[in-house]
Motif scaffolding. Structure first.
Motif, PDB file in Angstrom:
ATOM      1  N   ALA A 199       7.365  -5.836   6.435  1.00 32.40           N
ATOM      2  CA  ALA A 199       7.224  -5.204   7.756  1.00 32.40           C
ATOM      3  C   ALA A 199       7.105  -3.679   7.622  1.00 32.40           C
ATOM      4  CB  ALA A 199       8.430  -5.563   8.634  1.00 32.40           C
ATOM      5  N   ARG A 200       7.888  -3.106   6.711  1.00 33.95           N
ATOM      6  CA  ARG A 200       7.838  -1.648   6.534  1.00 33.95           C
ATOM      7  C   ARG A 200       6.458  -1.216   5.996  1.00 33.95           C
ATOM      8  NH1 ARG A 200       8.293   2.876   8.487  1.00 33.95           N
ATOM      9  NH2 ARG A 200       8.885   4.633   7.156  1.00 33.95           N
ATOM     10  N   ALA A 201       5.906  -1.997   5.059  1.00 35.37           N
ATOM     11  CA  ALA A 201       4.585  -1.674   4.505  1.00 35.37           C
ATOM     12  C   ALA A 201       3.528  -1.744   5.604  1.00 35.37           C
ATOM     13  CB  ALA A 201       4.244  -2.640   3.368  1.00 35.37           C
ATOM     14  N   ARG A 202       3.651  -2.737   6.478  1.00 33.83           N
ATOM     15  CA  ARG A 202       2.684  -2.881   7.575  1.00 33.83           C
ATOM     16  C   ARG A 202       2.763  -1.677   8.514  1.00 33.83           C
ATOM     17  NH1 ARG A 202       4.282  -7.842   9.904  1.00 33.83           N
ATOM     18  NH2 ARG A 202       3.623  -8.862   7.982  1.00 33.83           N
ATOM     19  N   MET A 203       3.996  -1.254   8.835  1.00 37.63           N
ATOM     20  CA  MET A 203       4.174  -0.085   9.716  1.00 37.63           C
ATOM     21  C   MET A 203       3.541   1.166   9.122  1.00 37.63           C
ATOM     22  SD  MET A 203       8.115  -0.230  10.968  1.00 37.63           S
ATOM     23  CE  MET A 203       8.249   1.476  11.505  1.00 37.63           C
TER      24      MET A 203
ATOM     25  N   ASN B 252      -0.220   0.926   9.207  1.00 40.18           N
ATOM     26  CA  ASN B 252      -0.761   1.109  10.563  1.00 40.18           C
ATOM     27  C   ASN B 252      -0.814   2.576  10.945  1.00 40.18           C
ATOM     28  OD1 ASN B 252      -1.217  -1.565  10.956  1.00 40.18           O
ATOM     29  ND2 ASN B 252       0.682  -1.950  12.097  1.00 40.18           N
ATOM     30  N   SER B 253       0.198   3.357  10.497  1.00 42.49           N
ATOM     31  CA  SER B 253       0.185   4.766  10.897  1.00 42.49           C
ATOM     32  C   SER B 253      -0.663   5.618   9.950  1.00 42.49           C
ATOM     33  CB  SER B 253       1.608   5.318  11.024  1.00 42.49           C
ATOM     34  OG  SER B 253       2.263   5.202   9.807  1.00 42.49           O
ATOM     35  N   ALA B 254      -1.084   5.072   8.798  1.00 42.42           N
ATOM     36  CA  ALA B 254      -1.983   5.812   7.896  1.00 42.42           C
ATOM     37  C   ALA B 254      -2.976   4.830   7.279  1.00 42.42           C
ATOM     38  CB  ALA B 254      -1.166   6.518   6.807  1.00 42.42           C
ATOM     39  N   PRO B 255      -3.957   4.357   8.072  1.00 46.21           N
ATOM     40  CA  PRO B 255      -4.877   3.306   7.594  1.00 46.21           C
ATOM     41  C   PRO B 255      -5.615   3.695   6.311  1.00 46.21           C
ATOM     42  CG  PRO B 255      -5.168   3.696   9.955  1.00 46.21           C
ATOM     43  CD  PRO B 255      -4.238   4.761   9.458  1.00 46.21           C
ATOM     44  N   GLU B 256      -5.854   4.980   6.110  1.00 46.86           N
ATOM     45  CA  GLU B 256      -6.573   5.402   4.892  1.00 46.86           C
ATOM     46  C   GLU B 256      -5.717   5.176   3.645  1.00 46.86           C
ATOM     47  OE1 GLU B 256      -5.237   7.309   7.147  1.00 46.86           O
ATOM     48  OE2 GLU B 256      -4.027   8.810   6.084  1.00 46.86           O
ATOM     49  N   ARG B 257      -4.418   4.952   3.830  1.00 45.86           N
ATOM     50  CA  ARG B 257      -3.529   4.720   2.679  1.00 45.86           C
ATOM     51  C   ARG B 257      -3.134   3.246   2.524  1.00 45.86           C
ATOM     52  NH1 ARG B 257       1.536   7.355   3.157  1.00 45.86           N
ATOM     53  NH2 ARG B 257       1.855   6.536   1.068  1.00 45.86           N
ATOM     54  N   ALA B 258      -3.743   2.364   3.310  1.00 49.75           N
ATOM     55  CA  ALA B 258      -3.309   0.958   3.339  1.00 49.75           C
ATOM     56  C   ALA B 258      -3.344   0.302   1.951  1.00 49.75           C
ATOM     57  CB  ALA B 258      -4.167   0.164   4.323  1.00 49.75           C
TER      58      ALA B 258
ATOM     59  N   GLU C 295      -3.186   1.704  -1.032  1.00 46.10           N
ATOM     60  CA  GLU C 295      -2.164   2.318  -1.888  1.00 46.10           C
ATOM     61  C   GLU C 295      -0.766   1.760  -1.552  1.00 46.10           C
ATOM     62  OE1 GLU C 295       0.054   6.546  -1.526  1.00 46.10           O
ATOM     63  OE2 GLU C 295      -2.079   6.539  -1.047  1.00 46.10           O
ATOM     64  N   ILE C 296      -0.485   1.612  -0.248  1.00 47.12           N
ATOM     65  CA  ILE C 296       0.819   1.094   0.188  1.00 47.12           C
ATOM     66  C   ILE C 296       0.990  -0.352  -0.263  1.00 47.12           C
ATOM     67  CG2 ILE C 296       2.169   0.464   2.238  1.00 47.12           C
ATOM     68  CD1 ILE C 296       0.735   3.010   3.552  1.00 47.12           C
ATOM     69  N   GLU C 297      -0.072  -1.150  -0.139  1.00 43.64           N
ATOM     70  CA  GLU C 297      -0.001  -2.542  -0.569  1.00 43.64           C
ATOM     71  C   GLU C 297       0.159  -2.645  -2.093  1.00 43.64           C
ATOM     72  OE1 GLU C 297       0.680  -5.358   0.325  1.00 43.64           O
ATOM     73  OE2 GLU C 297      -0.096  -6.554  -1.350  1.00 43.64           O
ATOM     74  N   ALA C 298      -0.495  -1.750  -2.832  1.00 43.34           N
ATOM     75  CA  ALA C 298      -0.358  -1.766  -4.296  1.00 43.34           C
ATOM     76  C   ALA C 298       1.078  -1.427  -4.699  1.00 43.34           C
ATOM     77  CB  ALA C 298      -1.336  -0.784  -4.923  1.00 43.34           C
ATOM     78  N   ALA C 299       1.682  -0.487  -3.993  1.00 39.21           N
ATOM     79  CA  ALA C 299       3.070  -0.113  -4.288  1.00 39.21           C
ATOM     80  C   ALA C 299       4.016  -1.268  -3.972  1.00 39.21           C
ATOM     81  CB  ALA C 299       3.454   1.125  -3.475  1.00 39.21           C
ATOM     82  N   ARG C 300       3.800  -1.915  -2.834  1.00 42.41           N
ATOM     83  CA  ARG C 300       4.649  -3.057  -2.472  1.00 42.41           C
ATOM     84  C   ARG C 300       4.554  -4.147  -3.540  1.00 42.41           C
ATOM     85  NH1 ARG C 300       4.778  -7.796  -1.544  1.00 42.41           N
ATOM     86  NH2 ARG C 300       2.515  -7.931  -1.779  1.00 42.41           N
ATOM     87  N   ALA C 301       3.318  -4.421  -3.983  1.00 39.25           N
ATOM     88  CA  ALA C 301       3.119  -5.458  -5.000  1.00 39.25           C
ATOM     89  C   ALA C 301       3.807  -5.074  -6.305  1.00 39.25           C
ATOM     90  CB  ALA C 301       1.624  -5.688  -5.220  1.00 39.25           C
ATOM     91  N   ARG C 302       3.693  -3.819  -6.687  1.00 36.02           N
ATOM     92  CA  ARG C 302       4.304  -3.375  -7.946  1.00 36.02           C
ATOM     93  C   ARG C 302       5.832  -3.530  -7.895  1.00 36.02           C
ATOM     94  NH1 ARG C 302       3.211   2.518 -10.673  1.00 36.02           N
ATOM     95  NH2 ARG C 302       4.548   2.221 -12.496  1.00 36.02           N
ATOM     96  N   LEU C 303       6.427  -3.226  -6.763  1.00 34.62           N
ATOM     97  CA  LEU C 303       7.879  -3.340  -6.641  1.00 34.62           C
ATOM     98  C   LEU C 303       8.348  -4.791  -6.582  1.00 34.62           C
ATOM     99  CD1 LEU C 303       8.521  -0.528  -3.989  1.00 34.62           C
ATOM    100  CD2 LEU C 303       9.117  -0.463  -6.429  1.00 34.62           C
ATOM    101  N   CYS C 304       7.517  -5.682  -6.012  1.00 33.99           N
ATOM    102  CA  CYS C 304       7.985  -7.035  -5.672  1.00 33.99           C
ATOM    103  C   CYS C 304       7.435  -8.160  -6.535  1.00 33.99           C
ATOM    104  CB  CYS C 304       7.635  -7.362  -4.220  1.00 33.99           C
ATOM    105  SG  CYS C 304       8.513  -6.337  -3.038  1.00 33.99           S
ATOM    106  N   ARG C 305       6.226  -8.007  -7.057  1.00 33.73           N
ATOM    107  CA  ARG C 305       5.634  -9.163  -7.723  1.00 33.73           C
ATOM    108  C   ARG C 305       6.396  -9.533  -8.994  1.00 33.73           C
ATOM    109  NH1 ARG C 305      -0.809  -9.547  -7.921  1.00 33.73           N
ATOM    110  NH2 ARG C 305      -0.147 -10.530  -9.872  1.00 33.73           N
ATOM    111  N   PRO C 306       6.597 -10.853  -9.216  1.00 33.10           N
ATOM    112  CA  PRO C 306       7.351 -11.293 -10.398  1.00 33.10           C
ATOM    113  C   PRO C 306       6.727 -10.828 -11.709  1.00 33.10           C
ATOM    114  CG  PRO C 306       6.939 -13.145  -8.904  1.00 33.10           C
ATOM    115  CD  PRO C 306       6.185 -11.972  -8.350  1.00 33.10           C
TER     116      PRO C 306
END
Ligand code: SAH
Length: 302
Positions: free
Chosen positions: A253-257, A260-266, A268-279
């Motif tokens: 939810a935080r990544a989505r927020m 949404n407030s910086a679509p040009e960074r979407a 990059e934000i998703e890549a960071a989320r994946a790096r932190l979370c993916r097994p």
């Protein structure tokens, strides 16, 4: 290991793309924000004690602290900040990020008159270890002008420095109240094995190469850490894997927020989320353990 790491951290800022390794708070603000949210929630459920302090062990550049403190402030929590840090170079970076902090050399020097909200991300892994083969301590010798290990075989690791830090921390939490989040790479169950590793410029290097010029760490034995904490009278929650812990705390939810407030960074934000979370990235190797006072609630996400 102790001498090498003391020199290493005293003489550089090793974090980030231009350094030797990148930690979770340097990957994304989401990491520190979710830590701050979990701490504010635990504090609220502990009836909001006024004299609580925020403590970080080995705070690096102070990035995690400033992200966590921002979220805590929005939840009505503005605690004094205490950092345990021995590197003057990193203390200077931390002072830029959190100017009003106070610094200490050891856990034992932290103030003892109120509950503590403690965070230690990639701190325990940097404390020196000993290795034993068949009950005999493995030593480093000089052979033909080169550093070398004096024996090989099935390795059992111990870290008196780590044990002492966990014991001192647990005793404080029992006496004063509060909770600690210990986040590090390591294993859930005690097992033999050689986990000493060296990292330089984002790659593994031979552990005895470049003494004092590369980051020496070992995996944290979370079962052992938990046993020390319980022995001191503290309660533990977890360990959990970092990926599922961050997901339970709301990273999606935080990544989505943020996207949404910086679509040009979407992306990059998703890549960071994946790096932190993916097994297959940091999500499974990194574990989270809470050590807490028996009077304090179990923090969210564990
Ligand atoms: N928590 C930060 C930095 C991790 S690197 C992050 O996640 O980005 C390890 C940190 O522990 C550095 O700040 C280093 O200077 C500190 N450190 C290493 N050994 C220490 C010791 N014996 N006592 C206090 N701090 C130490």
């Amino acid at each position: 290991m102790e001498a090498c790491n003391t020199y290493y951290y005293a003489t550089r800022d090793p974090l980030g793309a231009a350094g030797d390794f990148t930690t979770a708070p340097e990957i994304s603000q989401m990491f520190g924000e979710l830590v701050g949210a979990a701490m504010a929630d635990a504090w609220a459920r502990a009836s909001r004690p006024a004299n609580v302090r925020y403590v970080e062990l080995g705070p690096g550049r102070g990035t995690l602290a400033s992200d966590a403190l921002r979220v805590m402030r929005s939840a009505g929590l503005t605690p004094p900040v205490h950092f345990v840090e021995t590197s003057e170079t990193l203390r200077a970076a931390q002072k830029k990020a959190v100017p009003h902090a106070s610094w200490h050399d050891r856990v034992e020097d932290l103030p003892g008159d109120g509950p503590l909200l403690v965070v230690a991300n990639e701190f325990l892994d940097a404390l020196p270890i000993r290795q034993h083969v068949g009950g005999i301590e493995r030593r480093i010798v000089i052979t033909a002008g080169q550093l070398a290990f004096d024996r090989d075989g099935e390795m059992v690791e111990a870290s008196p420095a780590r044990d002492q830090a966990v014991l001192a921390l647990s005793e404080r939490l029992v006496a004063l109240g509060g909770v600690a989040l210990i986040i590090d790479y390591g294993h859930e169950r005690t097992a033999p094995g050689d986990t000493l590793q060296a990292v330089r410029r984002h790659g593994f290097t031979p552990v005895l190469a470049n003494p004092g010029e590369q980051d020496l760490t070992s995996h944290v034995d979370f079962q052992w850490v938990g046993e020390i904490a319980r022995e001191a009278g503290a309660f533990i929650s977890g360990p959990a894997e970092q990926g599922s812990w961050l997901e339970r705390l709301g990273i999606i939810a935080r990544a989505r927020m943020l996207a949404n407030s910086a679509p040009e960074r979407a992306a990059e934000i998703e890549a960071a989320r994946a790096r932190l979370c993916r097994p297959d990235q940091m999500g499974s190797l990194f574990k989270v353990l809470a050590i807490r006072s028996p009077e304090w609630p179990s923090p969210a996400g564990l």
